[in-house]
Design a protein around this motif. Structure first.
Motif, PDB file in Angstrom:
ATOM      1  N   UNK A 121       0.842  -1.204   0.000  1.00  0.00           N
ATOM      2  CA  UNK A 121       0.000   0.000   0.000  1.00  0.00           C
ATOM      3  C   UNK A 121       0.878   1.255   0.000  1.00  0.00           C
ATOM      4  N   UNK A 122       0.552   2.165  -0.931  1.00  0.00           N
ATOM      5  CA  UNK A 122       1.259   3.447  -0.994  1.00  0.00           C
ATOM      6  C   UNK A 122       0.383   4.585  -0.490  1.00  0.00           C
ATOM      7  N   UNK A 123      -0.929   4.424  -0.582  1.00  0.00           N
ATOM      8  CA  UNK A 123      -1.870   5.455  -0.179  1.00  0.00           C
ATOM      9  C   UNK A 123      -1.990   5.513   1.348  1.00  0.00           C
ATOM     10  N   UNK A 124      -1.859   6.721   1.938  1.00  0.00           N
ATOM     11  CA  UNK A 124      -1.898   6.875   3.393  1.00  0.00           C
ATOM     12  C   UNK A 124      -3.262   6.533   3.972  1.00  0.00           C
ATOM     13  N   UNK A 125      -4.340   6.915   3.270  1.00  0.00           N
ATOM     14  CA  UNK A 125      -5.684   6.609   3.747  1.00  0.00           C
ATOM     15  C   UNK A 125      -5.908   5.109   3.848  1.00  0.00           C
ATOM     16  N   UNK A 126      -5.450   4.408   2.807  1.00  0.00           N
ATOM     17  CA  UNK A 126      -5.584   2.953   2.801  1.00  0.00           C
ATOM     18  C   UNK A 126      -4.749   2.339   3.919  1.00  0.00           C
ATOM     19  N   UNK A 127      -3.575   2.948   4.163  1.00  0.00           N
ATOM     20  CA  UNK A 127      -2.708   2.445   5.245  1.00  0.00           C
ATOM     21  C   UNK A 127      -3.396   2.598   6.603  1.00  0.00           C
ATOM     22  N   UNK A 128      -4.080   3.764   6.782  1.00  0.00           N
ATOM     23  CA  UNK A 128      -4.781   3.988   8.050  1.00  0.00           C
ATOM     24  C   UNK A 128      -5.892   2.964   8.248  1.00  0.00           C
ATOM     25  N   UNK A 129      -6.624   2.685   7.170  1.00  0.00           N
ATOM     26  CA  UNK A 129      -7.694   1.679   7.248  1.00  0.00           C
ATOM     27  C   UNK A 129      -7.121   0.318   7.600  1.00  0.00           C
ATOM     28  N   UNK A 130      -5.959  -0.008   6.992  1.00  0.00           N
ATOM     29  CA  UNK A 130      -5.313  -1.294   7.270  1.00  0.00           C
ATOM     30  C   UNK A 130      -4.906  -1.389   8.732  1.00  0.00           C
ATOM     31  N   UNK A 131      -4.340  -0.290   9.260  1.00  0.00           N
ATOM     32  CA  UNK A 131      -3.887  -0.295  10.641  1.00  0.00           C
ATOM     33  C   UNK A 131      -5.066  -0.443  11.617  1.00  0.00           C
ATOM     34  N   UNK A 132      -6.184   0.212  11.311  1.00  0.00           N
ATOM     35  CA  UNK A 132      -7.359   0.086  12.155  1.00  0.00           C
ATOM     36  C   UNK A 132      -7.870  -1.354  12.160  1.00  0.00           C
ATOM     37  N   UNK A 133      -7.853  -1.958  10.977  1.00  0.00           N
ATOM     38  CA  UNK A 133      -8.280  -3.359  10.887  1.00  0.00           C
ATOM     39  C   UNK A 133      -7.345  -4.276  11.660  1.00  0.00           C
ATOM     40  N   UNK A 134      -6.057  -3.953  11.589  1.00  0.00           N
ATOM     41  CA  UNK A 134      -5.062  -4.760  12.300  1.00  0.00           C
ATOM     42  C   UNK A 134      -5.245  -4.644  13.815  1.00  0.00           C
ATOM     43  N   UNK A 135      -5.520  -3.380  14.284  1.00  0.00           N
ATOM     44  CA  UNK A 135      -5.763  -3.176  15.711  1.00  0.00           C
ATOM     45  C   UNK A 135      -6.970  -3.991  16.176  1.00  0.00           C
ATOM     46  N   UNK A 136      -8.008  -4.003  15.361  1.00  0.00           N
ATOM     47  CA  UNK A 136      -9.219  -4.760  15.701  1.00  0.00           C
ATOM     48  C   UNK A 136      -8.923  -6.251  15.794  1.00  0.00           C
ATOM     49  N   UNK A 137      -8.137  -6.751  14.828  1.00  0.00           N
ATOM     50  CA  UNK A 137      -7.773  -8.183  14.843  1.00  0.00           C
ATOM     51  C   UNK A 137      -6.975  -8.524  16.106  1.00  0.00           C
ATOM     52  N   UNK A 138      -6.036  -7.626  16.457  1.00  0.00           N
ATOM     53  CA  UNK A 138      -5.188  -7.890  17.630  1.00  0.00           C
ATOM     54  C   UNK A 138      -6.014  -7.849  18.915  1.00  0.00           C
ATOM     55  N   UNK A 139      -6.952  -6.861  19.002  1.00  0.00           N
ATOM     56  CA  UNK A 139      -7.807  -6.799  20.187  1.00  0.00           C
ATOM     57  C   UNK A 139      -8.645  -8.070  20.322  1.00  0.00           C
ATOM     58  N   UNK A 140      -9.163  -8.558  19.202  1.00  0.00           N
ATOM     59  CA  UNK A 140      -9.972  -9.793  19.231  1.00  0.00           C
ATOM     60  C   UNK A 140      -9.136 -10.980  19.700  1.00  0.00           C
ATOM     61  N   UNK A 141      -7.939 -11.102  19.126  1.00  0.00           N
ATOM     62  CA  UNK A 141      -7.073 -12.223  19.492  1.00  0.00           C
ATOM     63  C   UNK A 141      -6.578 -12.099  20.935  1.00  0.00           C
ATOM     64  N   UNK A 142      -6.351 -10.841  21.365  1.00  0.00           N
ATOM     65  CA  UNK A 142      -5.910 -10.636  22.750  1.00  0.00           C
ATOM     66  C   UNK A 142      -6.981 -11.107  23.726  1.00  0.00           C
ATOM     67  N   UNK A 143      -8.239 -10.796  23.412  1.00  0.00           N
ATOM     68  CA  UNK A 143      -9.339 -11.255  24.265  1.00  0.00           C
ATOM     69  C   UNK A 143      -9.418 -12.764  24.328  1.00  0.00           C
ATOM     70  N   UNK A 144      -9.234 -13.402  23.168  1.00  0.00           N
ATOM     71  CA  UNK A 144      -9.260 -14.878  23.125  1.00  0.00           C
ATOM     72  C   UNK A 144      -8.113 -15.463  23.927  1.00  0.00           C
ATOM     73  N   UNK A 145      -6.920 -14.870  23.768  1.00  0.00           N
ATOM     74  CA  UNK A 145      -5.742 -15.378  24.479  1.00  0.00           C
ATOM     75  C   UNK A 145      -5.893 -15.201  25.989  1.00  0.00           C
ATOM     76  N   UNK A 146      -6.487 -14.069  26.425  1.00  0.00           N
ATOM     77  CA  UNK A 146      -6.709 -13.864  27.850  1.00  0.00           C
ATOM     78  C   UNK A 146      -7.666 -14.923  28.409  1.00  0.00           C
ATOM     79  N   UNK A 147      -8.713 -15.235  27.637  1.00  0.00           N
ATOM     80  CA  UNK A 147      -9.659 -16.262  28.058  1.00  0.00           C
ATOM     81  C   UNK A 147      -8.961 -17.618  28.172  1.00  0.00           C
TER      82      UNK A 147
END
Length: 335
Positions: A121-147
């Protein structure tokens, strides 16, 4: 048998009590059928022939067997159930570890995927969307791992508690190859009931390595070896019906069933002779093993704990004796 369970003196060739006659019947049946009269075979035939007796007779005999049994099957069953629970928790523990491992691998895959997408990805907007999606994935996995981690912790704690309970209720001391204190006390209480029923004598013996020997041993490992040697000698000289246990802090105790105080003295004398012929080397120094021995009657007028105290007191008396094989509880000296 007389009223109160007391046996009359009689000709041993002619059994008189109901139990004696039945025991003779069992033995005759085994001989007639060519079955070796071992203790285990006798137990089996004892139960086998009992099934054919009238209900009243069976009830009387089973009442006597209950005194002999002392609830060992119940205790064993409880231990097995607790072990089964512990193994069940271990299985859950391993399953949780497996799930945690799989989820960690999944998290690693997600991060690698997002990293690959970010590199393209070269576009900054697309990069921001990707990072938000990545944060969401990590939060989901973190919750599962804590459980998963909490389930793992709960399984571990439950297993640890069960293992501790099994250890506390275990009857065998594998350090010395003898029973533990709790089992000895339980058998002493059982023996009290048998003594009350049949009016026989029993004795408690206490044994420990002499202070003179122990003080010459500077290494804890060598002291432990000496204690194991004492335990082995006790097992070698004991009868099958004796209960040998490690009572506490290097003191061993022996419940000598159907043994008078006088016969316990003779047993102490034999043990002293055997110990006196046992030696070991610490470096170049030869050390002759020696033990102190105390004995006390099993007395129905005092508690099991009081009998133990008496036997330990007799053990302290033994340290001061030179010409006697053992010390005797002061309360029993005049009896």
């Amino acid at each position: 048998m007389e009223r109160g369970g007391r046996y009359r003196a009689h000709n041993l060739e002619e059994p008189t009590s109901e139990l004696e006659k039945y025991a003779r019947e069992v033995m005759n049946a085994m001989i007639r059928e060519g079955i070796p009269p071992t203790p285990s075979n006798f137990d089996a035939y004892f139960d086998k022939l009992l099934d054919g007796k009238d209900p009243a007779f069976r009830k009387r005999i089973l009442k006597l067997l209950e005194l002999e049994d002392g609830g060992e099957d119940d205790h064993q069953g409880l231990m097995e159930r607790r072990l089964k629970d512990a193994f069940g928790n271990i299985k859950k523990f391993l399953q949780s570890i497996n799930t945690l491992y799989k989820n960690l691998r999944h998290l690693e895959t997600v991060i690698e995927k997002r990293q690959f997408e970010a590199d393209a990805i070269a576009d900054k907007g697309a990069m921001k969307t990707l990072l938000e999606g990545m944060k969401k994935d990590i939060r989901t996995m973190t919750g599962i791992l804590k459980k998963d981690a909490n389930e793992l912790k709960e399984a571990y704690n439950a297993t640890s508690e069960l293992v501790q309970e099994v250890q506390e209720n275990a009857i065998y001391d594998d350090r010395y190859g003898v029973y533990k204190k709790n089992y000895l006390l339980r058998k002493m209480r059982q023996e009290e009931k048998l003594m009350k029923e049949f009016r026989h004598e029993s004795t408690l013996m206490t044994v420990r390595a002499s202070e003179e020997v122990v003080n010459r041993l500077k290494s804890p490992k060598i002291r432990q070896l000496v204690l194991r040697t004492v335990a082995r000698l006790l097992l070698k000289t004991s009868r099958r019906s004796d209960i040998i246990a490690h009572y506490d802090a290097g003191v061993f105790a022996i419940l000598m069933r159907h043994t008078s105080l006088q016969n316990a003295r003779l047993a102490a004398d034999r043990l002293k002779d055997l110990v006196g012929n046992t030696n070991f080397f610490v470096g170049d120094e030869e050390i002759m093993l020696d033990v102190d021995i105390g004995i006390a009657r099993m007395d129905l007028d005092r508690s099991v704990e009081q009998t133990v105290v008496c036997a330990l007191e007799a053990l302290d008396i033994a340290k001061k004796l030179e010409d006697e094989p053992c010390g005797v509880c002061p309360q029993d000296v005049e009896i």
